[in-house]
Design a protein around this motif. Structure first.
Motif, PDB file in Angstrom:
ATOM      1  N   HIS A 137     -59.292   0.555  31.018  1.00 45.96           N
ATOM      2  CA  HIS A 137     -58.811   2.192  30.495  1.00 45.96           C
ATOM      3  C   HIS A 137     -59.658   1.918  29.157  1.00 45.96           C
ATOM      4  O   HIS A 137     -60.294   0.961  28.748  1.00 45.96           O
ATOM      5  CB  HIS A 137     -57.383   1.996  30.014  1.00 45.96           C
ATOM      6  CG  HIS A 137     -56.973   0.612  29.260  1.00 45.96           C
ATOM      7  ND1 HIS A 137     -56.453  -0.348  29.857  1.00 45.96           N
ATOM      8  CD2 HIS A 137     -56.676   0.399  27.862  1.00 45.96           C
ATOM      9  CE1 HIS A 137     -56.054  -1.397  29.077  1.00 45.96           C
ATOM     10  NE2 HIS A 137     -56.254  -0.793  27.751  1.00 45.96           N
ATOM     11  N   VAL A 138     -59.606   2.892  28.431  1.00 45.60           N
ATOM     12  CA  VAL A 138     -60.273   2.908  27.240  1.00 45.60           C
ATOM     13  C   VAL A 138     -59.536   2.790  26.035  1.00 45.60           C
ATOM     14  O   VAL A 138     -58.242   3.369  25.840  1.00 45.60           O
ATOM     15  CB  VAL A 138     -60.923   4.458  26.852  1.00 45.60           C
ATOM     16  CG1 VAL A 138     -61.689   4.496  25.558  1.00 45.60           C
ATOM     17  CG2 VAL A 138     -61.795   4.906  28.074  1.00 45.60           C
ATOM     18  N   TYR A 165     -58.209  12.758  26.314  1.00 48.03           N
ATOM     19  CA  TYR A 165     -58.261  11.559  27.459  1.00 48.03           C
ATOM     20  C   TYR A 165     -56.715  12.024  28.155  1.00 48.03           C
ATOM     21  O   TYR A 165     -56.824  11.884  29.390  1.00 48.03           O
ATOM     22  CB  TYR A 165     -58.095  10.341  26.915  1.00 48.03           C
ATOM     23  CG  TYR A 165     -59.590   9.621  26.328  1.00 48.03           C
ATOM     24  CD1 TYR A 165     -60.570  10.087  27.089  1.00 48.03           C
ATOM     25  CD2 TYR A 165     -59.670   8.760  25.249  1.00 48.03           C
ATOM     26  CE1 TYR A 165     -61.915   9.604  26.823  1.00 48.03           C
ATOM     27  CE2 TYR A 165     -61.064   8.217  25.064  1.00 48.03           C
ATOM     28  CZ  TYR A 165     -62.119   8.698  25.943  1.00 48.03           C
ATOM     29  OH  TYR A 165     -63.074   7.921  25.398  1.00 48.03           O
ATOM     30  N   HIS A 189     -56.355   5.314  29.146  1.00 47.94           N
ATOM     31  CA  HIS A 189     -56.586   4.929  27.636  1.00 47.94           C
ATOM     32  C   HIS A 189     -55.242   4.611  27.253  1.00 47.94           C
ATOM     33  O   HIS A 189     -54.084   4.814  27.564  1.00 47.94           O
ATOM     34  CB  HIS A 189     -56.890   6.000  26.787  1.00 47.94           C
ATOM     35  CG  HIS A 189     -55.841   7.104  26.656  1.00 47.94           C
ATOM     36  ND1 HIS A 189     -55.720   7.921  27.507  1.00 47.94           N
ATOM     37  CD2 HIS A 189     -55.553   7.484  25.504  1.00 47.94           C
ATOM     38  CE1 HIS A 189     -54.485   8.891  27.210  1.00 47.94           C
ATOM     39  NE2 HIS A 189     -54.413   8.498  25.788  1.00 47.94           N
TER      40      HIS A 189
END
Length: 216
Positions: free
Chosen positions: A166-167, A190, A197
């Protein structure tokens, strides 16, 4: 795999960072400050000095590893250098500039290998955590990818290291930080687009230890 990823600076749980280390009082730290490579050299030096002081205050032994010194050299050289340290600390700045330095030096492959073998702890904040994502797309709302071209003459790299699935989005809902508004918007985008994220407020840290992960 052991990670300590803060939204800003050391975060509120440096004690958790120390628990990830087998021998905190004897741990050498590789400080990677290449996220600042687009800044004037005086500002870059001040940024490095700040990290050195913060890590030394924890009883650690920091030394800068400037990835620019390994550009276009055999990848084994940066791999052997990073393997000498028990902890890598990647500070904030421009995530695209940091990602480029990791790629051109071979540090990206070296770090993913060392992490897979649990040979060191990877820690840091802001850009230092962002580069671990599968992709940096979306972060251009905050960090200028064209800084890579201005500094190095090459296009930016959009793929992350893929260490996380994930970010990591730092500085969310952190009004004291100048990038809070734009990154809070990035996190919302997102969410709307279904991009995996993790938003972090300043002070929060993501700690990963083997299969366990927790936000503190």
């Amino acid at each position: 795999m052991r990670l300590y990823l803060s939204s800003f600076r050391m975060g509120d749980r440096p004690d958790r960072l120390l628990t990830l280390l087998p021998s905190p009082s004897a741990t050498a730290v590789a400080v990677i400050a290449n996220a600042l490579d687009a800044q004037p050299e005086r500002e870059r030096r001040a940024g490095v000095r700040h990290e050195m002081e913060a890590l030394s205050a924890l009883g650690l032994w920091p030394a800068e590893v400037d990835l620019r010194q390994y550009f276009d050299r055999p990848a084994i050289e940066v791999a052997e250098e990073l393997a000498r340290f028990g902890l890598v600390w990647a500070r904030g700045g421009n995530a695209f500039v940091l990602r480029y330095a990791m790629a051109r030096s071979g540090a990206d492959a070296a770090l993913t290998d060392l992490l897979a073998r649990d040979a060191l702890v990877y820690a840091g904040y802001s850009a230092g955590g962002c580069v671990l994502a599968p992709s940096l797309r979306g972060l251009e709302a905050c960090d200028d990818p064209n800084a890579v071209t201005r500094v190095h003459g090459d296009p930016p790299i959009w793929d992350g290291l893929g260490v996380l699935d994930h970010v990591l989005v730092p500085h969310v809902d952190s009004p004291r930080h100048p990038e809070s508004e734009v990154l809070t918007s990035v996190a919302a985008r997102y969410r709307d687009e279904g991009v995996p994220h993790l938003p972090l407020r300043d002070g929060q840290v993501l700690v990963v230890e083997g299969p366990r992960s927790r936000v503190h």
